[in-house]
Design a protein around this motif. Structure first.
Motif, mmCIF file in Angstrom:
data_model
loop_
_atom_site.group_PDB
_atom_site.id
_atom_site.type_symbol
_atom_site.label_atom_id
_atom_site.label_comp_id
_atom_site.label_asym_id
_atom_site.label_seq_id
_atom_site.Cartn_x
_atom_site.Cartn_y
_atom_site.Cartn_z
ATOM 1 N N GLU A 60 0.819 -1.209 0.000
ATOM 2 C CA GLU A 60 0.000 0.000 0.000
ATOM 3 C C GLU A 60 0.854 1.261 0.000
ATOM 4 O O GLU A 60 0.480 2.266 -0.606
ATOM 5 N N LEU A 61 2.003 1.205 0.667
ATOM 6 C CA LEU A 61 2.893 2.361 0.663
ATOM 7 C C LEU A 61 3.393 2.647 -0.746
ATOM 8 O O LEU A 61 3.512 3.813 -1.151
ATOM 9 N N ALA A 62 3.678 1.596 -1.496
ATOM 10 C CA ALA A 62 4.150 1.775 -2.872
ATOM 11 C C ALA A 62 3.119 2.484 -3.735
ATOM 12 O O ALA A 62 3.466 3.217 -4.671
ATOM 13 N N GLU A 63 1.851 2.301 -3.400
ATOM 14 C CA GLU A 63 0.783 2.910 -4.193
ATOM 15 C C GLU A 63 0.462 4.339 -3.766
ATOM 16 O O GLU A 63 -0.116 5.098 -4.550
ATOM 17 N N THR A 64 0.827 4.704 -2.534
ATOM 18 C CA THR A 64 0.402 6.013 -2.009
ATOM 19 C C THR A 64 1.529 7.014 -1.825
ATOM 20 O O THR A 64 1.297 8.224 -1.877
ATOM 21 N N ARG A 113 4.514 9.168 -2.936
ATOM 22 C CA ARG A 113 4.939 9.650 -4.250
ATOM 23 C C ARG A 113 6.384 10.127 -4.312
ATOM 24 O O ARG A 113 6.864 10.487 -5.380
ATOM 25 N N LYS A 114 7.078 10.139 -3.184
ATOM 26 C CA LYS A 114 8.469 10.587 -3.195
ATOM 27 C C LYS A 114 9.403 9.389 -3.310
ATOM 28 O O LYS A 114 9.051 8.274 -2.902
ATOM 29 N N PRO A 136 9.149 3.552 -1.676
ATOM 30 C CA PRO A 136 10.261 4.505 -1.526
ATOM 31 C C PRO A 136 11.440 3.888 -0.790
ATOM 32 O O PRO A 136 11.271 2.990 0.052
ATOM 33 N N VAL A 137 12.633 4.370 -1.091
ATOM 34 C CA VAL A 137 13.852 3.931 -0.408
ATOM 35 C C VAL A 137 13.891 4.576 0.971
ATOM 36 O O VAL A 137 13.640 5.776 1.115
#
Length: 358
Positions: free
Chosen positions: A156-160, A162-163, A223-224
């Motif tokens: 879900e983090l990958a989808e939301t 944006r940085k 994000p990294v």
């Protein structure tokens, strides 16, 4: 556990430790007062309670280091209790401690006590259990906590997000919000997110979160994690408190990386200001079983060795209590509950706002 009892005997369930609210007041407080006038580690436990109490009554930024396998041992409700009452302003933890508290909150999961002197680890492995010294948990449930819960968060983090990067402290805040929405509102991270308490974890991959990342199909799109940004954010927090009349205090449950992180970010404030006068913590407590003579930071004494680095203030309350955290922490928290009373909350002079920190 005796050899005759099955691993899942209901009488062997390990229950999380909690504070008894509304009990007879003064019993533990009086005991700790007497212990302070005794000797050895009983005396140090009494001193630790007195110092902790004065930290809460004061206005310093209180930082808590949370190491060792404490959440699997059932200590996590005491940490959430401290956070909810405003007794913790900054939390630095190992990766396991901020995820293994989920085990007690998963449907159908139980942690069972065993006798470490007689348990058969081969039998445990065959029957599907992981062992933490004297308690065990279903390996299936533990793996589910790693992959299903934390893995889904990364999806879900990958989808939301944006940085391209995200600080660990922000990632754990987002995970806390996510856990709260998924029914884990009692967890450490969800509680910290609600209380606006930043959580730092330098060794984030060294635990269930790392396994969740490795099994997430969308992990590469997430994000990294920028650990260096965490260092700057933590130093900013320390700087803001140390350069004011507020100052900082630290409590270490165990040692490890959480202790080092809270110590070294504090000394970095001095470097930031051109190696000016040291800006040590105003007061400090450590509860540990680490030995001082082997050179590790876990056993580095607060009132002596740490002063040479400018981490602690000479002449301040710097208490080393060499005791098992599972013994000392429940006693101290119960004493704090009795002293301050039901529903007490520490009102910080300058509450941290995560929107400003991030």
């Amino acid at each position: 556990m005796t050899r005759d009892l099955p691993f899942e005997d209901p009488s062997l369930v390990r229950e999380p430790m909690t504070v008894a609210e509304g009990g007879a007041p003064g019993s533990v407080v009086a005991l700790l007062g007497r212990m302070q006038k005794s000797a050895f580690q009983g005396r140090k436990l009494g001193e630790a309670f007195d110092t902790w109490k004065r930290m809460i009554e004061g206005d310093s930024l209180i930082c808590l280091g949370y190491a060792a396998s404490m959440s699997s041992a059932g200590m996590w409700p005491l940490v959430t209790w401290l956070v909810e009452r405003g007794y913790v302003d900054v939390l630095a933890s190992t990766s396991a401690n901020i995820t293994e508290d989920l085990l007690d909150q998963m449907d159908g999961t139980r942690v069972y006590r065993v006798d470490p002197e007689h348990v058969d680890d081969v039998a445990l492995a065959e029957k599907g259990y992981y062992r933490f010294y004297d308690h065990i948990v279903s390996s299936k449930k533990y793996d589910q906590m790693e992959t299903v819960i934390t893995g889904r968060f990364f999806d879900e983090l990958a989808e939301t997000w944006r940085k391209p990067t995200i600080p660990t402290v922000r990632l754990l805040f987002e995970l806390g919000l996510w856990l709260g929405a998924k029914g884990f509102e009692k967890s450490i991270l969800a509680t910290a997110a609600r209380a606006q308490v930043p959580v730092f974890c330098c060794g984030l991959p060294d635990g269930p979160i790392g396994e969740g990342y490795s099994t997430s199909p969308k992990a590469e799109q997430a994000p990294v994690v920028d650990f260096f940004k965490d260092y700057r954010i933590a130093t900013d927090i320390m700087d803001n408190a140390m350069m004011s009349t507020r100052g900082t205090s630290v409590i270490f449950l165990g040692g490890g990386v959480p202790k080092d992180f809270l110590q070294i970010t504090a000394t970095s404030v001095r470097t930031r200001h051109g190696n000016a006068d040291p800006t040590p913590h105003k007061a400090s407590i450590q509860i540990t079983t680490d030995n001082t003579v082997y050179g590790g930071l876990g056993g580095a004494t607060l009132a002596t060795e740490c002063i040479s680095w400018g981490k602690e203030a000479h002449g301040s309350a710097n208490v080393m209590c060499f005791a098992d955290v599972t013994i000392a922490l429940p006693i101290i928290c119960q004493g704090l509950a009795e002293h301050f009373g039901r529903g007490h909350r520490r009102e910080r002079p300058k509450p941290l706002k995560l929107s400003e920190i991030f």
